[in-house]
Design a protein around this motif. Structure first.
Motif, short mmCIF file in Angstrom:
data_model
loop_
_atom_site.label_atom_id
_atom_site.label_comp_id
_atom_site.label_asym_id
_atom_site.label_seq_id
_atom_site.Cartn_x
_atom_site.Cartn_y
_atom_site.Cartn_z
N LYS A 49 0.86 -1.19 0.00
CA LYS A 49 0.00 0.00 0.00
C LYS A 49 0.90 1.24 0.00
O LYS A 49 1.66 1.48 0.94
CB LYS A 49 -0.90 -0.02 1.23
CG LYS A 49 -1.81 1.20 1.38
CD LYS A 49 -2.91 1.21 0.34
CE LYS A 49 -3.94 2.31 0.61
NZ LYS A 49 -4.76 2.05 1.81
N LEU A 50 0.81 2.03 -1.08
CA LEU A 50 1.61 3.24 -1.24
C LEU A 50 0.68 4.46 -1.19
O LEU A 50 -0.26 4.55 -1.98
CB LEU A 50 2.35 3.20 -2.57
CG LEU A 50 3.19 4.41 -2.98
CD1 LEU A 50 4.37 4.58 -2.04
CD2 LEU A 50 3.69 4.26 -4.41
N VAL A 51 0.94 5.37 -0.28
CA VAL A 51 0.10 6.56 -0.12
C VAL A 51 0.93 7.81 -0.41
O VAL A 51 2.03 7.98 0.12
CB VAL A 51 -0.49 6.64 1.30
CG1 VAL A 51 -1.27 7.94 1.48
CG2 VAL A 51 -1.39 5.44 1.57
N GLY A 52 0.38 8.68 -1.27
CA GLY A 52 1.04 9.93 -1.59
C GLY A 52 0.31 11.10 -0.97
O GLY A 52 -0.92 11.17 -1.03
N ILE A 53 1.05 12.01 -0.33
CA ILE A 53 0.45 13.21 0.25
C ILE A 53 1.30 14.42 -0.15
O ILE A 53 2.50 14.29 -0.42
CB ILE A 53 0.36 13.14 1.80
CG1 ILE A 53 1.73 12.85 2.42
CG2 ILE A 53 -0.66 12.10 2.22
CD1 ILE A 53 1.73 12.87 3.94
N GLY A 54 0.67 15.59 -0.21
CA GLY A 54 1.44 16.78 -0.51
C GLY A 54 0.85 17.65 -1.59
O GLY A 54 -0.36 17.82 -1.69
N ASP A 55 1.74 18.16 -2.46
CA ASP A 55 1.35 19.18 -3.43
C ASP A 55 1.23 18.63 -4.85
O ASP A 55 1.03 17.42 -5.04
CB ASP A 55 2.35 20.35 -3.38
CG ASP A 55 3.80 19.89 -3.53
OD1 ASP A 55 4.03 18.87 -4.22
OD2 ASP A 55 4.69 20.56 -2.98
N SER A 56 1.38 19.54 -5.83
CA SER A 56 1.16 19.18 -7.23
C SER A 56 2.18 18.18 -7.78
O SER A 56 1.89 17.46 -8.74
CB SER A 56 1.18 20.44 -8.10
OG SER A 56 2.35 21.20 -7.88
N LEU A 57 3.38 18.11 -7.20
CA LEU A 57 4.36 17.13 -7.66
C LEU A 57 3.90 15.72 -7.31
O LEU A 57 4.09 14.78 -8.09
CB LEU A 57 5.74 17.41 -7.07
CG LEU A 57 6.65 18.31 -7.92
CD1 LEU A 57 6.12 19.73 -7.96
CD2 LEU A 57 8.07 18.28 -7.40
N ILE A 120 4.14 2.35 2.66
CA ILE A 120 5.07 3.41 2.26
C ILE A 120 4.27 4.70 2.06
O ILE A 120 3.23 4.69 1.40
CB ILE A 120 5.81 3.05 0.96
CG1 ILE A 120 6.59 1.74 1.13
CG2 ILE A 120 6.76 4.17 0.55
CD1 ILE A 120 7.21 1.24 -0.18
N ILE A 121 4.78 5.81 2.61
CA ILE A 121 4.14 7.11 2.44
C ILE A 121 5.15 8.03 1.76
O ILE A 121 6.25 8.25 2.28
CB ILE A 121 3.71 7.71 3.79
CG1 ILE A 121 2.72 6.78 4.49
CG2 ILE A 121 3.11 9.10 3.60
CD1 ILE A 121 2.50 7.10 5.95
N VAL A 122 4.80 8.56 0.59
CA VAL A 122 5.69 9.47 -0.13
C VAL A 122 5.10 10.87 -0.11
O VAL A 122 3.88 11.04 -0.13
CB VAL A 122 5.94 9.00 -1.58
CG1 VAL A 122 6.78 7.73 -1.61
CG2 VAL A 122 4.62 8.77 -2.31
N MET A 123 5.99 11.87 -0.09
CA MET A 123 5.50 13.23 0.14
C MET A 123 6.37 14.26 -0.56
O MET A 123 7.60 14.17 -0.56
CB MET A 123 5.48 13.49 1.65
CG MET A 123 5.24 14.92 2.05
SD MET A 123 4.98 15.12 3.85
CE MET A 123 6.34 14.18 4.53
N THR A 124 5.74 15.25 -1.17
CA THR A 124 6.39 16.48 -1.62
C THR A 124 5.59 17.64 -1.06
O THR A 124 4.38 17.69 -1.20
CB THR A 124 6.42 16.60 -3.17
OG1 THR A 124 5.07 16.55 -3.67
CG2 THR A 124 7.24 15.48 -3.80
#
Length: 268
Positions: A49-57, A120-124
């Motif tokens: 499970k991959l979660v993305g949080i943040g802005d336009s990138l 995994i949590i990815v963030m910009t």
């Protein structure tokens, strides 16, 4: 003649008796069936499970291929691994979001549930915080307003990390650093390079405090001129090529830190 017939009869009885004994032995012999061994758990593909949080990138703005930016490309790379069956992605990146917006986003029920279930949590985040300072001080840019806002950014970013960790103590966090989008648009504005570097260093120090978090530097990708354009036509967001390079860096970080292997073990 009678004697000859007796001999033949005796031989027939002897042969019949031997055949009966052999048949009896064959019938009583036990038969053992070998059960096919089950495959080892380490060879059973897992789901991540991959979660993305943040802005336009994180959202993937500027990716002409519609792959979902660097997150979609990382997903594709991970699913090429033999021990990964699938990568489930929840992407909550929002165009224009600053750290203050992300703080609010992390209070939404859907986002909370997703982060709790993440491997995994990815963030910009942070680029729009800097852009806000640029817009408000475009006629008189100097270091003071950026450094003042940096303190506010650091406080908000630390709150974001704390919130994510309270929701999920075991997931790996991958933060993608800032780059200077004005490098080609405003090449003489060299102060921005120093500001980006200071913000990145501050963020990196906070990331280091979490043993399950990793900082991915991408500013060098966009700092040198090359024949290949890496920015979208808006001269701010990465294009497909730019996102591909970011995805490579993120994937390399996952491999170097054995993050995706650890995530597959967690899901078995």
């Amino acid at each position: 003649m009678i004697r000859k017939m007796l001999i033949v009869s005796s031989m027939c009885l002897l042969i019949t008796g031997c055949m009966s004994e052999q048949s009896s032995n064959l019938e009583s012999k036990p038969v053992t069936l070998t059960k096919k061994a089950e495959p080892s758990e380490e060879f059973v593909p897992s789901s991540i499970k991959l979660v993305g949080i943040g802005d336009s990138l994180t959202k993937g703005v500027g990716d002409e291929s519609n792959q979902g930016g660097y997150i979609g490309m990382v997903r594709e790379k991970l699913e090429q691994q033999e021990n990964i069956r699938e990568v489930v992605v929840d992407n909550y990146g929002v165009r224009g979001h600053k750290t203050s917006n992300l703080q609010k986003k992390l209070k939404e029920e859907e986002v909370i549930a997703s982060i709790k279930d993440a491997d995994i949590i990815v963030m910009t985040i942070g680029g729009n915080d800097i852009m806000s300072v640029v817009r408000n001080n475009i006629l008189s840019l100097d270091f003071e307003p950026f450094r003042k806002e940096q303190k506010n950014y650091e406080n908000r970013f630390q709150t974001i990390l704390t919130t994510v960790r309270e929701l999920n103590s075991s997931a790996h966090i991958v933060y993608v650093g800032l780059y200077n989008p004005f490098k080609y648009m405003l090449p003489k504005l060299t102060e921005i390079d120093m500001i980006i570097n200071e913000w990145n260093l501050a963020t990196q120090q906070m990331i280091k405090q979490d043993e399950r978090a990793v900082y991915v530097s991408v500013d060098q990708l966009f700092s040198t001129e090359s024949d290949e354009r890496l920015l979208y036509k808006d001269e701010f967001h990465p294009n497909q090529s730019g996102y591909s390079l970011i995805a490579d860096k993120v994937y390399d970080a996952l491999k170097e830190n054995e993050i995706y292997q650890d995530s597959t073990v967690r899901n078995e």
